[in-house]
Design a protein around this motif. Structure first.
Motif, PDB file in Angstrom:
ATOM      1  N   GLN A  94       0.825  -1.217   0.000  1.00  0.00           N
ATOM      2  CA  GLN A  94       0.000   0.000   0.000  1.00  0.00           C
ATOM      3  C   GLN A  94       0.856   1.262   0.000  1.00  0.00           C
ATOM      4  O   GLN A  94       1.782   1.369  -0.763  1.00  0.00           O
ATOM      5  N   SER A  95       0.563   2.187   0.898  1.00  0.00           N
ATOM      6  CA  SER A  95       1.193   3.509   0.810  1.00  0.00           C
ATOM      7  C   SER A  95       2.687   3.511   1.097  1.00  0.00           C
ATOM      8  O   SER A  95       3.359   4.515   0.825  1.00  0.00           O
ATOM      9  N   CYS A 225       0.707  -0.407  -5.159  1.00  0.00           N
ATOM     10  CA  CYS A 225       0.169  -0.546  -3.796  1.00  0.00           C
ATOM     11  C   CYS A 225      -0.158  -2.003  -3.463  1.00  0.00           C
ATOM     12  O   CYS A 225      -0.292  -2.366  -2.287  1.00  0.00           O
ATOM     13  N   LYS A 288       6.820   5.428   7.494  1.00  0.00           N
ATOM     14  CA  LYS A 288       5.730   5.391   6.515  1.00  0.00           C
ATOM     15  C   LYS A 288       4.847   4.192   6.822  1.00  0.00           C
ATOM     16  O   LYS A 288       5.326   3.098   7.060  1.00  0.00           O
ATOM     17  N   GLY A 290       1.113   1.957   5.738  1.00  0.00           N
ATOM     18  CA  GLY A 290       0.231   1.613   4.627  1.00  0.00           C
ATOM     19  C   GLY A 290      -1.051   1.002   5.172  1.00  0.00           C
ATOM     20  O   GLY A 290      -1.015   0.400   6.256  1.00  0.00           O
TER      21      GLY A 290
END
Ligand code: GLN
Length: 344
Positions: A94-95, A225, A288, A290
């Motif tokens: 994902q992110s 992603c 980070k 996700g």
């Protein structure tokens, strides 16, 4: 050396040329294996039973992922790998992918390319905010929210979608140190429900930041992603950033060392979306998350760490993952802002 039961020994001194001096600022200072193992085990035990948050469900396939997956891996810059819990199960990146596509754009176009387009400022708003795009006319944002991320994906050079996609995946593979694959069920589920991201891409196109085809950019972004990763993959990726762009496990230089500070800066200000400030205040770590439940954090010059646990808080960040990484980093002196005054 210098690490006792996960606590930094502040009074440590070393002999240099017959003089007793503080060793705290010596380069290459890493926590001991015992301290790392103890910190990982304690955090895993402490949070395994924590029943807070919920899987993301706006992408239907994410709701079906096992909420009990909980793995933590720490990789030091000298290439040692420490793990606890479930480090085999893969979730979609994902992110977290946004970090590495951002890095790839820097590699191809230089670090100035980002401030000149979508920007490098935190929006203070959710990752898929349309309001933020309108407020800033698509600028003064960053590559870690969807608008900036889809724009970054559109900036990767290649004569067609396939070339761009292969380049992106190859770049991620180098960071992870192995060949990653797309989770097809996640890709299909998000591709069928990503109308909001399509709208975001079209808006960024309308504001002149996203060049090229917004439909293609959204599709490649959706695919990036959906790449499957386990906690070890994520930790090796994070450690490659902690180690100045050299993968500490494979030894391969995966990005330009000079670009790493800019990557970490955007992670620090915007990596955990609208909770990025709270996270930085608590840990000092560029990070980070996700919505698949993964989270990475970087202690520059020391280690990369990752956790996977799918239940998320309201901002979309892994509940157990944040708590575990914060505790482990605190125990190992991971906060880069924590310094001991210079000894005169
Ligand atoms: N693919 C997801 C989306 O665009 C990524 C979001 C996230 O992980 N925060 O909605």
């Amino acid at each position: 050396m210098g690490w006792v039961a996960g606590k930094r020994v502040l009074s440590r001194m070393v002999l240099v040329g017959g003089l007793l001096v503080s060793g705290l600022t010596l380069a290459g200072e890493l926590p001991s294996a015992e301290a790392i193992r103890a910190a990982l085990t304690q955090a895993h035990e402490r949070y395994q039973g924590l029943d807070e948050g919920a899987n993301a469900d706006y992408i239907p396939a994410l709701a079906k992922v096992d909420s009990d997956i909980f793995g933590i891996v720490l990789v030091t810059v000298d290439g040692r790998v420490f793990s606890v819990g479930d480090v085999k199960s893969e979730v979609s990146i994902q992110s977290i992918s946004k970090v590495f596509t951002m890095a790839l754009v820097m590699e191809e176009k230089g670090v100035a390319a980002l401030p000149d387009t979508m920007g490098v400022d935190a929006t203070g708003q959710p990752f898929n905010s349309i309001h933020a795009i309108e407020q800033y006319r698509g600028a003064e944002m960053n590559p870690l929210v969807n608008a900036g991320a889809i724009t970054a994906t559109s900036m990767v050079q290649g004569r067609n979608a396939d070339t761009v996609w292969k380049k992106i995946l190859g770049f991620y593979n180098d960071f992870a140190g192995r060949k990653l694959t797309v989770q097809d069920d996640i890709y299909a589920s998000e591709a069928a429900t990503n109308q909001r991201n399509q709208a975001i891409a079209h808006l960024m196109h309308a504001y002149g930041h996203l060049q090229g085809d917004p439909v293609q950019a959204t599709d490649i972004y959706t695919r990036q992603c959906s790449v499957g990763v386990n906690a070890r993959d994520l930790a090796v990726m994070a450690a490659s950033l902690a180690n100045g762009g050299v993968n500490p496990v494979t030894g391969k230089a995966v990005m330009t060392a000079a670009n790493v500070p800019e990557v970490l800066a955007v992670m620090a200000t915007a990596g955990l979306y609208d909770d990025a400030g709270k996270w930085l205040y608590a840990t000092g770590l560029p990070a980070k998350s996700g919505v698949g439940g993964g989270i990475i954090a970087v202690s520059p010059g020391k280690f990369g760490i990752a956790a996977i646990s799918p239940p998320l808080d309201a901002a979309g960040n892994s509940v157990r993952g944040q708590k575990a990484i914060a505790d482990i980093s605190a125990a190992l002196g991971g906060n880069p802002y924590e310094v001991v005054p210079y000894q005169r």
